[in-house]
Write a protein that holds these residues in place. Sequence first.
Motif, PDB file in Angstrom:
ATOM      1  N   ALA A   1       0.823  -1.213   0.000  1.00 18.39           N
ATOM      2  CA  ALA A   1       0.000   0.000   0.000  1.00 18.39           C
ATOM      3  C   ALA A   1       0.854   1.258   0.000  1.00 18.39           C
ATOM      4  CB  ALA A   1      -0.940   0.000   1.203  1.00 18.39           C
ATOM      5  N   LEU A   2       2.074   1.155   0.523  1.00 19.09           N
ATOM      6  CA  LEU A   2       2.951   2.317   0.635  1.00 19.09           C
ATOM      7  C   LEU A   2       3.909   2.475  -0.539  1.00 19.09           C
ATOM      8  CD1 LEU A   2       3.999   1.884   4.389  1.00 19.09           C
ATOM      9  CD2 LEU A   2       2.260   3.435   3.490  1.00 19.09           C
TER      10      LEU A   2
ATOM     11  N   SER B   1      -0.803   2.401   6.260  1.00 26.91           N
ATOM     12  CA  SER B   1      -1.060   3.614   5.483  1.00 26.91           C
ATOM     13  C   SER B   1      -1.370   4.805   6.381  1.00 26.91           C
ATOM     14  CB  SER B   1      -2.218   3.393   4.499  1.00 26.91           C
ATOM     15  OG  SER B   1      -1.858   2.493   3.494  1.00 26.91           O
ATOM     16  N   THR B   2      -2.095   4.549   7.467  1.00 26.20           N
ATOM     17  CA  THR B   2      -2.387   5.641   8.401  1.00 26.20           C
ATOM     18  C   THR B   2      -1.092   6.227   8.949  1.00 26.20           C
ATOM     19  OG1 THR B   2      -4.502   4.638   9.009  1.00 26.20           O
ATOM     20  CG2 THR B   2      -3.580   6.251  10.538  1.00 26.20           C
ATOM     21  N   LEU B   3      -0.137   5.372   9.288  1.00 24.23           N
ATOM     22  CA  LEU B   3       1.161   5.853   9.758  1.00 24.23           C
ATOM     23  C   LEU B   3       1.990   6.420   8.613  1.00 24.23           C
ATOM     24  CD1 LEU B   3       2.112   2.919  12.174  1.00 24.23           C
ATOM     25  CD2 LEU B   3       1.395   5.218  12.829  1.00 24.23           C
TER      26      LEU B   3
ATOM     27  N   GLY C   1      -1.083  -0.774  -8.059  1.00 20.78           N
ATOM     28  CA  GLY C   1      -0.402   0.221  -8.876  1.00 20.78           C
ATOM     29  C   GLY C   1      -1.357   1.250  -9.438  1.00 20.78           C
ATOM     30  N   LEU C   2      -1.934   0.952 -10.603  1.00 15.37           N
ATOM     31  CA  LEU C   2      -2.791   1.915 -11.303  1.00 15.37           C
ATOM     32  C   LEU C   2      -3.987   2.343 -10.461  1.00 15.37           C
ATOM     33  CD1 LEU C   2      -3.471   3.486 -13.874  1.00 15.37           C
ATOM     34  CD2 LEU C   2      -4.615   1.437 -14.737  1.00 15.37           C
ATOM     35  N   LEU C   3      -4.695   1.396  -9.830  1.00 15.38           N
ATOM     36  CA  LEU C   3      -5.862   1.759  -9.039  1.00 15.38           C
ATOM     37  C   LEU C   3      -5.476   2.494  -7.760  1.00 15.38           C
ATOM     38  CD1 LEU C   3      -8.195  -1.374  -9.420  1.00 15.38           C
ATOM     39  CD2 LEU C   3      -8.219   0.773 -10.695  1.00 15.38           C
ATOM     40  N   ASN C   4      -4.297   2.205  -7.238  1.00 16.21           N
ATOM     41  CA  ASN C   4      -3.805   2.931  -6.063  1.00 16.21           C
ATOM     42  C   ASN C   4      -3.574   4.405  -6.406  1.00 16.21           C
ATOM     43  OD1 ASN C   4      -3.040   3.114  -3.387  1.00 16.21           O
ATOM     44  ND2 ASN C   4      -1.017   2.224  -3.675  1.00 16.21           N
TER      45      ASN C   4
ATOM     46  N   PRO D   1      -7.422   8.335   3.569  1.00 12.36           N
ATOM     47  CA  PRO D   1      -6.108   8.027   2.986  1.00 12.36           C
ATOM     48  C   PRO D   1      -6.245   7.098   1.783  1.00 12.36           C
ATOM     49  CG  PRO D   1      -6.032   7.846   5.380  1.00 12.36           C
ATOM     50  CD  PRO D   1      -7.482   8.017   5.009  1.00 12.36           C
ATOM     51  N   ALA D   2      -5.487   7.369   0.739  1.00 12.61           N
ATOM     52  CA  ALA D   2      -5.587   6.572  -0.493  1.00 12.61           C
ATOM     53  C   ALA D   2      -5.325   5.094  -0.221  1.00 12.61           C
ATOM     54  CB  ALA D   2      -4.609   7.100  -1.541  1.00 12.61           C
ATOM     55  N   GLY D   3      -4.386   4.813   0.678  1.00 10.14           N
ATOM     56  CA  GLY D   3      -4.035   3.428   0.969  1.00 10.14           C
ATOM     57  C   GLY D   3      -5.161   2.626   1.580  1.00 10.14           C
TER      58      GLY D   3
END
Length: 451
Positions: free
Chosen positions: A36-37, A173-175, A262-265, A282-284
Motif C-alpha cells: 500500500a505504501l 497507510s495511516t502511519l 499500482g494503477l488503481l492505487n 487516505p488513499a491506501g
Amino acid sequence: MSSNVPAGTLLGHPKGLFLLFATEMWERFSYYGMRALLVLTLIASTSSANPGFGWTEVEALSLYGTFTGLCYLTPLFGGWIADNFLGQRKSIILGGLIMAAGQFTLSAAVPGNEQLFKVGLGLLIVGNGFFKPNISTMVGDLYRPGDARRDAAFTIFYMGINVGAFMAPLICSTLGESADWGWKYGYMSAGIGMLISVVTQLLLAQRLLSDVGKEPGAKRALAASGGKKEPLTQVEWDRMRVVFVLFVFIVVFWTAFEQAGGLLNIYASQKTDRFIGSFEVPAGWFQAVNSFFIVLLGPVFAMIWSRMGRAGRNPSTPTKMILGLVFTALGFMFMVGASLEQSAHGKAGMHWLVLAYMLHTMGELCISPVGLSMVTKLAPLRLASLMMGVWFLINAVANKLAGVVGAYAKHAGDLAIFGGLTVFLLIFGAGLWAISGKLVNWTHGAEDTKA
C-alpha cells in the motif's frame, strides 16, 4: 499427499489449518502494508511534508511490476529447496526472518536512500521465495486425497490472508501517509507484523502440525514409493497438463487484478474524491476494500463449495475460473464508469472503486484459493512444493505485465485501459469455457470428492 494428517479438529477442519491461517495472516499484513505504501512512497515529492523519492508514475509502476513479479518468481526456487533439502516448516521460518529484515531495511531507507531501499526490496523478494509456496503446500498436506473439505479449507486459509491484508493499510497507510509519522513508521509496522508471524509458527507448529512440513516432499514421496524414484505416469502427465493450461488463464486474471496496488492505487490518490465531510480518506485505505470483501464473502463461497461438494454438484475448477474471469471483467466495467465521471467532473466518486473491488474480490474467490487447491490435488507428491512455486511463477509474469499495462495508461488513458481489460477478460473466459470439458477429462477424477 501426506497420510500423516494431524488429529483433532476445529470447526470440522484440522487445528493446524488455523495455525497456518494465523501465520499467513501476519505475513500478509506485512506484505500488503508495504504494498500500500510502495508506489506512493516512490512518487511522493522529496520536498513534501512527508518526503519520498520523487519518481515519476511510469518509473514507480515499472519498479512495482518488477518487484511484485520477482516476489512471485523466487517461490519457484524456494519450493525446490524445501522439497529437496529443508522441508516446508524450516523454509517458512527462514523466509519470515529474511522478510522481517527487509521491512526494517525499508524503514531505515526512507527518506532519501534509494540504494538501501532497493536492498530492502531484495530481502523481501528472497524471503518471500522461501515462505510463500511452502505454507500453501502445508495446507494441502492437512487433507487426504479426495477430501471434500480441501477447497473450503483453502478458502478459509485465504480469509487469513485477507484479514491481514485488511488490517495492513488501515495501520501502515495511516502511519505512512501521515506527515506526523511518515513512511518510515509504516514500513516499521509491517516489519513487526512479520515478526509476529514467525513467532506464532515457532510457538505452535510442533503441537498443532505434528510432522506436516518437517520432511522435504521429495523424501516423503521416495519413502511412499518404496525408495524408488519412479517416473511420472500418463495420468500424472495429464494432470500436469491441466495445471499448465489453466496457468495461462490465471496469468490473464492476475494481470488485471494486480492493477490494485499500482494503477488503481494512483487512481484513488489522484483522481478520486476521497472526502467524507471534512475528512479525507487516505488513499491506501482503498487497498483494504478487497480484503474486507474477502472476509465478508469468503465464508459464503466456502459454504457454497462445501454444500455443492456434499451434494455431488461441486463445479469443476475450470468452471469456477470462468466465473472468476467474468466477475473481474464486470469490476472493470465499473472503472469505465469511474473514468467517464472523472473526465466530466474532474474527480470520480469513491463508490466506483468500492464496487470494482467487490467484483474483483468475487473473481478472486473463484480463482485464487481454488487454484491453490488445484495444484495440491493435481501435482505429484514429489513435486508438490515445486509446482506451488510454478503457481507463483505465473503470478510473477502476471505482476510484471500488470506494471506494464498500468504504466501504459499514462499514454492510452484510463478509459482505454479499463475498457480493454473488460473485453480481454471476457474473451478469455469464453475460451476457457470452450476447452473446459477436455481439461476435466485430463484430471482423471482427481476432483471427485467425498465427504
